[in-house]
Design a protein around this motif. Structure first.
Motif, PDB file in Angstrom:
ATOM      1  N   GLY A 111     -16.967  50.818 165.013  1.00 23.96           N
ATOM      2  CA  GLY A 111     -16.275  50.503 163.764  1.00 23.96           C
ATOM      3  C   GLY A 111     -16.833  51.156 162.526  1.00 23.96           C
ATOM      4  O   GLY A 111     -16.306  50.937 161.430  1.00 23.96           O
ATOM      5  N   GLN A 112     -17.859  51.993 162.660  1.00 18.03           N
ATOM      6  CA  GLN A 112     -18.367  52.681 161.475  1.00 18.03           C
ATOM      7  C   GLN A 112     -19.153  53.936 161.844  1.00 18.03           C
ATOM      8  O   GLN A 112     -19.680  54.048 162.946  1.00 18.03           O
ATOM      9  CB  GLN A 112     -19.203  51.757 160.605  1.00 18.03           C
ATOM     10  CG  GLN A 112     -20.298  51.005 161.287  1.00 18.03           C
ATOM     11  CD  GLN A 112     -20.883  49.916 160.400  1.00 18.03           C
ATOM     12  OE1 GLN A 112     -20.562  49.798 159.217  1.00 18.03           O
ATOM     13  NE2 GLN A 112     -21.739  49.103 160.950  1.00 18.03           N
ATOM     14  N   ILE A 113     -19.188  54.855 160.875  1.00 12.61           N
ATOM     15  CA  ILE A 113     -19.843  56.140 161.091  1.00 12.61           C
ATOM     16  C   ILE A 113     -20.410  56.605 159.754  1.00 12.61           C
ATOM     17  O   ILE A 113     -19.865  56.296 158.689  1.00 12.61           O
ATOM     18  CB  ILE A 113     -18.827  57.170 161.664  1.00 12.61           C
ATOM     19  CG1 ILE A 113     -19.520  58.441 162.130  1.00 12.61           C
ATOM     20  CG2 ILE A 113     -17.718  57.486 160.664  1.00 12.61           C
ATOM     21  CD1 ILE A 113     -18.604  59.373 162.928  1.00 12.61           C
ATOM     22  N   ALA A 114     -21.534  57.330 159.793  1.00 10.30           N
ATOM     23  CA  ALA A 114     -22.140  57.869 158.576  1.00 10.30           C
ATOM     24  C   ALA A 114     -22.582  59.301 158.839  1.00 10.30           C
ATOM     25  O   ALA A 114     -23.084  59.623 159.927  1.00 10.30           O
ATOM     26  CB  ALA A 114     -23.322  57.012 158.138  1.00 10.30           C
ATOM     27  N   PHE A 115     -22.401  60.152 157.823  1.00  6.82           N
ATOM     28  CA  PHE A 115     -22.797  61.558 157.947  1.00  6.82           C
ATOM     29  C   PHE A 115     -22.972  62.133 156.547  1.00  6.82           C
ATOM     30  O   PHE A 115     -22.534  61.547 155.554  1.00  6.82           O
ATOM     31  CB  PHE A 115     -21.750  62.358 158.737  1.00  6.82           C
ATOM     32  CG  PHE A 115     -20.336  62.122 158.285  1.00  6.82           C
ATOM     33  CD1 PHE A 115     -19.765  62.894 157.284  1.00  6.82           C
ATOM     34  CD2 PHE A 115     -19.574  61.116 158.860  1.00  6.82           C
ATOM     35  CE1 PHE A 115     -18.458  62.676 156.867  1.00  6.82           C
ATOM     36  CE2 PHE A 115     -18.267  60.880 158.446  1.00  6.82           C
ATOM     37  CZ  PHE A 115     -17.716  61.664 157.445  1.00  6.82           C
ATOM     38  N   CYS A 116     -23.616  63.281 156.471  1.00  6.09           N
ATOM     39  CA  CYS A 116     -23.836  63.957 155.198  1.00  6.09           C
ATOM     40  C   CYS A 116     -22.811  65.071 155.010  1.00  6.09           C
ATOM     41  O   CYS A 116     -22.425  65.735 155.973  1.00  6.09           O
ATOM     42  CB  CYS A 116     -25.236  64.554 155.141  1.00  6.09           C
ATOM     43  SG  CYS A 116     -26.563  63.330 155.129  1.00  6.09           S
ATOM     44  N   LEU A 117     -22.410  65.252 153.764  1.00  7.48           N
ATOM     45  CA  LEU A 117     -21.524  66.355 153.407  1.00  7.48           C
ATOM     46  C   LEU A 117     -22.202  67.201 152.341  1.00  7.48           C
ATOM     47  O   LEU A 117     -22.667  66.676 151.332  1.00  7.48           O
ATOM     48  CB  LEU A 117     -20.185  65.828 152.872  1.00  7.48           C
ATOM     49  CG  LEU A 117     -19.294  65.074 153.856  1.00  7.48           C
ATOM     50  CD1 LEU A 117     -18.065  64.523 153.137  1.00  7.48           C
ATOM     51  CD2 LEU A 117     -18.877  65.968 155.021  1.00  7.48           C
ATOM     52  N   LYS A 118     -22.245  68.507 152.571  1.00  2.00           N
ATOM     53  CA  LYS A 118     -22.829  69.426 151.603  1.00  2.00           C
ATOM     54  C   LYS A 118     -21.721  70.151 150.849  1.00  2.00           C
ATOM     55  O   LYS A 118     -20.532  69.890 151.060  1.00  2.00           O
ATOM     56  CB  LYS A 118     -23.751  70.412 152.323  1.00  2.00           C
ATOM     57  CG  LYS A 118     -24.963  69.748 152.963  1.00  2.00           C
ATOM     58  CD  LYS A 118     -25.908  70.785 153.540  1.00  2.00           C
ATOM     59  CE  LYS A 118     -27.172  70.123 154.045  1.00  2.00           C
ATOM     60  NZ  LYS A 118     -28.153  71.107 154.541  1.00  2.00           N
ATOM     61  N   SER A 119     -22.105  71.087 149.993  1.00  2.00           N
ATOM     62  CA  SER A 119     -21.136  71.834 149.188  1.00  2.00           C
ATOM     63  C   SER A 119     -20.066  72.462 150.066  1.00  2.00           C
ATOM     64  O   SER A 119     -20.358  73.000 151.133  1.00  2.00           O
ATOM     65  CB  SER A 119     -21.852  72.932 148.388  1.00  2.00           C
ATOM     66  OG  SER A 119     -22.732  72.374 147.455  1.00  2.00           O
ATOM     67  N   GLY A 120     -18.813  72.348 149.601  1.00  2.00           N
ATOM     68  CA  GLY A 120     -17.698  72.924 150.335  1.00  2.00           C
ATOM     69  C   GLY A 120     -16.504  71.994 150.315  1.00  2.00           C
ATOM     70  O   GLY A 120     -16.483  70.973 149.622  1.00  2.00           O
ATOM     71  N   VAL A 121     -15.503  72.357 151.098  1.00  2.00           N
ATOM     72  CA  VAL A 121     -14.267  71.572 151.211  1.00  2.00           C
ATOM     73  C   VAL A 121     -14.251  70.924 152.588  1.00  2.00           C
ATOM     74  O   VAL A 121     -14.432  71.599 153.611  1.00  2.00           O
ATOM     75  CB  VAL A 121     -13.025  72.476 151.030  1.00  2.00           C
ATOM     76  CG1 VAL A 121     -11.746  71.651 151.157  1.00  2.00           C
ATOM     77  CG2 VAL A 121     -13.078  73.180 149.678  1.00  2.00           C
ATOM     78  N   HIS A 122     -14.033  69.609 152.622  1.00  2.00           N
ATOM     79  CA  HIS A 122     -14.092  68.846 153.867  1.00  2.00           C
ATOM     80  C   HIS A 122     -12.823  68.001 154.014  1.00  2.00           C
ATOM     81  O   HIS A 122     -12.418  67.328 153.064  1.00  2.00           O
ATOM     82  CB  HIS A 122     -15.320  67.928 153.874  1.00  2.00           C
ATOM     83  CG  HIS A 122     -16.602  68.629 153.519  1.00  2.00           C
ATOM     84  ND1 HIS A 122     -17.363  69.279 154.453  1.00  2.00           N
ATOM     85  CD2 HIS A 122     -17.227  68.794 152.317  1.00  2.00           C
ATOM     86  CE1 HIS A 122     -18.429  69.808 153.853  1.00  2.00           C
ATOM     87  NE2 HIS A 122     -18.375  69.519 152.565  1.00  2.00           N
TER      88      HIS A 122
END
Length: 200
Positions: free
Chosen positions: A123-134
């Motif tokens: 029921g849940q997820i976590a992750f990192c996003l860096k510069s860019g389009v996601h």
């Protein structure tokens, strides 16, 4: 992409992915065996299983047994071994829901030691996003963003859109958003964020 799924003792469920290898973290190996999945490795101090259970798995699984008194957590050791074995995508299942200090430790593993790590729980997820389009698929009810450093963030296709908004690590107003259609677009002009998606 070579994928490893690390299954901790708290993982009541875990992702099932074609072509992925599974690594048991301490007694998480028992969850894998209970689902009929043979892990490529089991790692930890194994203090959360009985000696009889440990003897049972020693005969069929490659085991990296560590001392109880050590500087690293079992999850950290499993992550290190997975990276040494060349896995490009690593998912830590059962990363939340237990002791809050273990949850924070897992978040710090991802934020500071391996930003490509994905933390997963039912029921849940976590992750990192860096510069860019996601592009984020609309698979969870709530989506939250937390700046890991000063960040310029735009959100398109969200209930609460943003346009080139500067956020800093102390900001929490980017919590509990939601994606309106099939997917939302996250644009990070600079910086990086922790993204948490949850149905809880």
């Amino acid at each position: 992409m070579k994928t490893a799924i690390l299954v901790t003792p708290l993982a009541k469920r875990f992702p099932v992915m074609d072509g992925a290898d599974y690594i048991g973290v301490d007694a998480g190996v028992l969850h894998l065996l209970g689902q009929g999945i043979m892990p490529v490795l089991a790692v930890g101090d194994f203090d959360s299983m009985t000696s009889a259970q440990l003897e049972q798995i020693k005969n069929s699984i490659d085991i990296e047994k560590e001392p109880v008194m050590k500087a690293e957590t079992d999850s950290q050791l499993a992550l290190m071994l997975a990276k040494e074995r060349g896995y490009e995508q690593i998912i830590l299942a059962g990363a939340f829901g237990g002791r809050i200090d273990h949850t924070i430790a897992n978040l710090r593993l991802m934020e500071y030691q391996d930003p490509s790590l994905i933390l997963w729980d039912e029921g849940q997820i976590a992750f990192c996003l860096k510069s860019g389009v996601h592009a984020l698929k609309n698979e969870y009810r709530n989506v939250s963003f937390f700046a890991l450093e000063p960040t310029v963030l735009s959100l398109h296709g969200f209930l609460y859109p943003l346009e080139k908004r500067r956020i800093v690590p102390g900001d929490i107003y980017t919590i509990s958003n939601s994606i309106l259609d099939e997917e939302g677009t996250v644009i990070i002009e600079s910086g990086s964020v922790l993204c948490i998606m949850t149905n809880k």
